[in-house]
Design an enzyme around this catalytic site. Structure first.
Site, PDB file in Angstrom:
ATOM      1  N   SER A  60       0.942  -1.016  -0.107  1.00 56.19           N
ATOM      2  CA  SER A  60      -0.062  -0.387   0.399  1.00 56.19           C
ATOM      3  C   SER A  60       0.742   1.497   0.297  1.00 56.19           C
ATOM      4  O   SER A  60       0.369   2.581  -0.227  1.00 56.19           O
ATOM      5  CB  SER A  60      -0.582   0.194   1.326  1.00 56.19           C
ATOM      6  OG  SER A  60       0.035  -0.234   2.060  1.00 56.19           O
ATOM      7  N   HIS A  68      -5.491  -4.335  -1.977  1.00 59.43           N
ATOM      8  CA  HIS A  68      -5.366  -3.220  -2.765  1.00 59.43           C
ATOM      9  C   HIS A  68      -5.366  -3.499  -4.266  1.00 59.43           C
ATOM     10  O   HIS A  68      -4.738  -2.930  -5.529  1.00 59.43           O
ATOM     11  CB  HIS A  68      -3.880  -2.351  -3.190  1.00 59.43           C
ATOM     12  CG  HIS A  68      -3.753  -0.859  -1.580  1.00 59.43           C
ATOM     13  ND1 HIS A  68      -4.168  -0.043  -2.567  1.00 59.43           N
ATOM     14  CD2 HIS A  68      -3.752  -1.411  -0.014  1.00 59.43           C
ATOM     15  CE1 HIS A  68      -4.472   0.658  -0.759  1.00 59.43           C
ATOM     16  NE2 HIS A  68      -4.270  -0.399  -0.072  1.00 59.43           N
ATOM     17  N   LYS A 121     -12.297  -0.727  -1.468  1.00 58.65           N
ATOM     18  CA  LYS A 121     -11.159   0.646  -2.030  1.00 58.65           C
ATOM     19  C   LYS A 121     -11.872   0.559  -3.401  1.00 58.65           C
ATOM     20  O   LYS A 121     -12.635   1.185  -3.998  1.00 58.65           O
ATOM     21  CB  LYS A 121     -10.292  -0.603  -1.850  1.00 58.65           C
ATOM     22  CG  LYS A 121      -9.837   0.234  -0.580  1.00 58.65           C
ATOM     23  CD  LYS A 121      -8.220  -0.577   0.074  1.00 58.65           C
ATOM     24  CE  LYS A 121      -7.733  -0.223   1.436  1.00 58.65           C
ATOM     25  NZ  LYS A 121      -7.095  -0.690   1.889  1.00 58.65           N
TER      26      LYS A 121
HETATM   27  C1  LIG Z   1      -7.364  -0.790   3.480  1.00 60.28           C
HETATM   28  C2  LIG Z   1      -6.076  -2.285   4.249  1.00 60.28           C
HETATM   29  C3  LIG Z   1      -6.810  -3.361   4.210  1.00 60.28           C
HETATM   30  C4  LIG Z   1      -8.081  -2.979   5.447  1.00 60.28           C
HETATM   31  O1  LIG Z   1      -9.152  -3.223   4.634  1.00 60.28           O
HETATM   32  P1  LIG Z   1     -10.987  -2.195   4.900  1.00 60.28           P
HETATM   33  O2  LIG Z   1     -11.566  -3.669   4.404  1.00 60.28           O
HETATM   34  O3  LIG Z   1     -10.715  -1.245   5.337  1.00 60.28           O
HETATM   35  O4  LIG Z   1     -10.250  -3.010   6.595  1.00 60.28           O
HETATM   36  C5  LIG Z   1      -6.240  -4.765   4.683  1.00 60.28           C
HETATM   37  N1  LIG Z   1      -5.076  -4.769   4.087  1.00 60.28           N
HETATM   38  C6  LIG Z   1      -4.634  -3.938   3.588  1.00 60.28           C
HETATM   39  C7  LIG Z   1      -3.348  -4.357   2.408  1.00 60.28           C
HETATM   40  C8  LIG Z   1      -4.990  -2.403   2.919  1.00 60.28           C
HETATM   41  O5  LIG Z   1      -5.089  -1.657   2.181  1.00 60.28           O
END
Ligand SMILES: *Cc1c(COP(=O)(O)O)cnc(C)c1O
Length: 392
Positions: free
Chosen positions: A181, A209, A240
């Site tokens: 990320s 992602h 996302k």
């Molecule tokens: C954003 C993210 C999460 C969490 O996801 P949410 O649905 O926002 O709780 C988990 N792992 C990674 C790598 C992320 O970037």
């Protein structure tokens, strides 16, 4: 006030002194390529809404209709009476989309990791984790008594060495982000799977992602590397690229059944509201019907990255719409972000402890919703501010 929480005030003061106290910016518009942040209209380069589905008309309509039909909430956890037919239908639809046997939804991606990881390993086992894995993986691993082995970022020789050295363990679990990320680089899942198969380890990818970004119609990293059936646990999120909310785990029927019995963040948490279920379900239709979204996303990504590099910025090893501009020093990242904001460009500074002390950056996220003229305006601002700060 006679409070026993005085230590909090002291800690807040400390954070402020170190510049680590962050106030979230306020969005007073929908989450889009253009947005109103702290009262100012900006070109938004900080959202995870890769496909701009947060404002998709079809999804909004489906959500509203579902509220009329099923109400605004479910009123129970899944195992009591919170499982509606629409939850089960959605899980089947997502499994089909992913090319997996089964899918289980969690309230969020964080909940998916914290619930799933501790069901797979315990004392006597070893978790083998990339050093740049997401905080929610780290927290999930903390909930187990398994031994932890961290390997340097993407270093497959180091991973193999750990696998060789840990052969006495009852079970080994290799866990990695799919797309990282902060850097936007991609885990070499093909090589990780090869090693896992050779050394008999379980594989777990957090593709938060990569979902809606990589693979055919955004099916994710397993599809991108054509590894269907060879990655044991595929965790993802609808928060996302899919523009909604909610985590999930894709895998075998047995994995799903087991998580329903054991995953605590699943067992103790109320199911998704009907509107969210409808929006996610419609998001799957949208990505299948509109492959152009991906052309737009990847066209914008390649354009923006290439232009930034041409200007002389350091974009690290980005391979995805996450494109960092690495400044090194934290104060430079802060200044870059502030000065870009003054020119109407919103981009987040990422500093220690989110990244290493000398690897501060601003993180651009390009979406399918950006117009070329938005990206060009951002690039013009980057050129000006980059010169001013002597980054280029
Ligand atoms: C954003 C993210 C999460 C969490 O996801 P949410 O649905 O926002 O709780 C988990 N792992 C990674 C790598 C992320 O970037």
């Amino acid at each position: 006030m006679g409070s026993r929480l005085g230590f909090i005030s002291t800690e807040i003061e400390e954070m402020k002194k170190k510049g680590l106290f962050k106030v979230p910016p306020i969005l007073s518009s929908p989450q889009g390529a253009r947005a109103v942040v702290n009262g100012r209209e900006v070109i938004n380069l900080s959202s995870n809404s890769y496909l701009q589905l947060t404002t998709n008309k079809k999804m909004k309509k489906a959500a509203i209709e579902m509220i009329r039909k099923y109400g605004v909430g479910t009123g129970a956890v899944r195992q009591i009476i919170g499982t509606m037919d629409i939850h089960e239908e959605l899980e089947k639809k997502v499994a089909n989309f992913k090319g997996a046997e089964a899918v289980l939804m969690f309230s969020s991606g964080v909940a998916a990791n914290s619930g799933t990881i501790p069901t797979l390993v315990a004392e006597g086992d070893v978790v083998i984790s990339d050093e740049l894995n997401h905080g929610s993986i780290i927290d999930g691993v903390r909930l187990t008594k398994a031994e932890r082995k961290i390997y340097p970022h993407l270093n497959m020789e180091a991973l193999e060495k750990v696998l060789k050295e840990s052969s006495a363990a009852r079970r080994r679990l290799i866990i990695t982000d799919g797309v990282f990320s902060m850097d936007g680089d991609i885990a070499p899942m093909d090589r990780i799977v090869e090693l896992a198969e050779r050394y008999d380890a379980i594989t777990y990818v957090d593709d938060a992602h990569g979902e809606g970004v990589l693979g055919k119609n955004g099916r994710g990293i397993v599809d991108h590397f054509n590894l269907h059936g060879r990655v044991d646990v595929e965790m993802g999120t609808f928060s996302k690229a899919f523009g909604c909310m909610g985590g999930y785990v894709a895998g075998t029927n047995d994995l799903r059944s087991y998580l329903i019995q054991r995953a605590r963040s699943f067992l103790f948490s109320t199911s998704h509201p009907p509107a969210t279920v409808a929006a996610i379900s419609t998001a799957i239709d949208v990505v299948l019907e509109q492959p152009k979204l991906f052309d737009k996303l990847w066209g914008n990504t390649k354009y923006f990255r290439k232009k930034l590099q041409k200007l002389g910025f350091n974009t690290g090893n980005s391979q995805t719409p996450i494109i960092p501009v690495i400044t090194g020093e934290s104060s430079l990242a802060q200044q870059l972000s502030t000065k870009l904001f003054e020119k109407g460009i919103y981009v987040n500074p990422i500093v220690y402890p989110m990244v290493a002390m000398d690897k501060a950056r601003v993180r651009n996220i390009v979406t399918a919703g950006h117009k070329r003229k938005d990206l060009d305006a951002a690039l013009a601002a980057y050129e000006e501010v980059g010169r001013e700060l002597k980054l280029i």
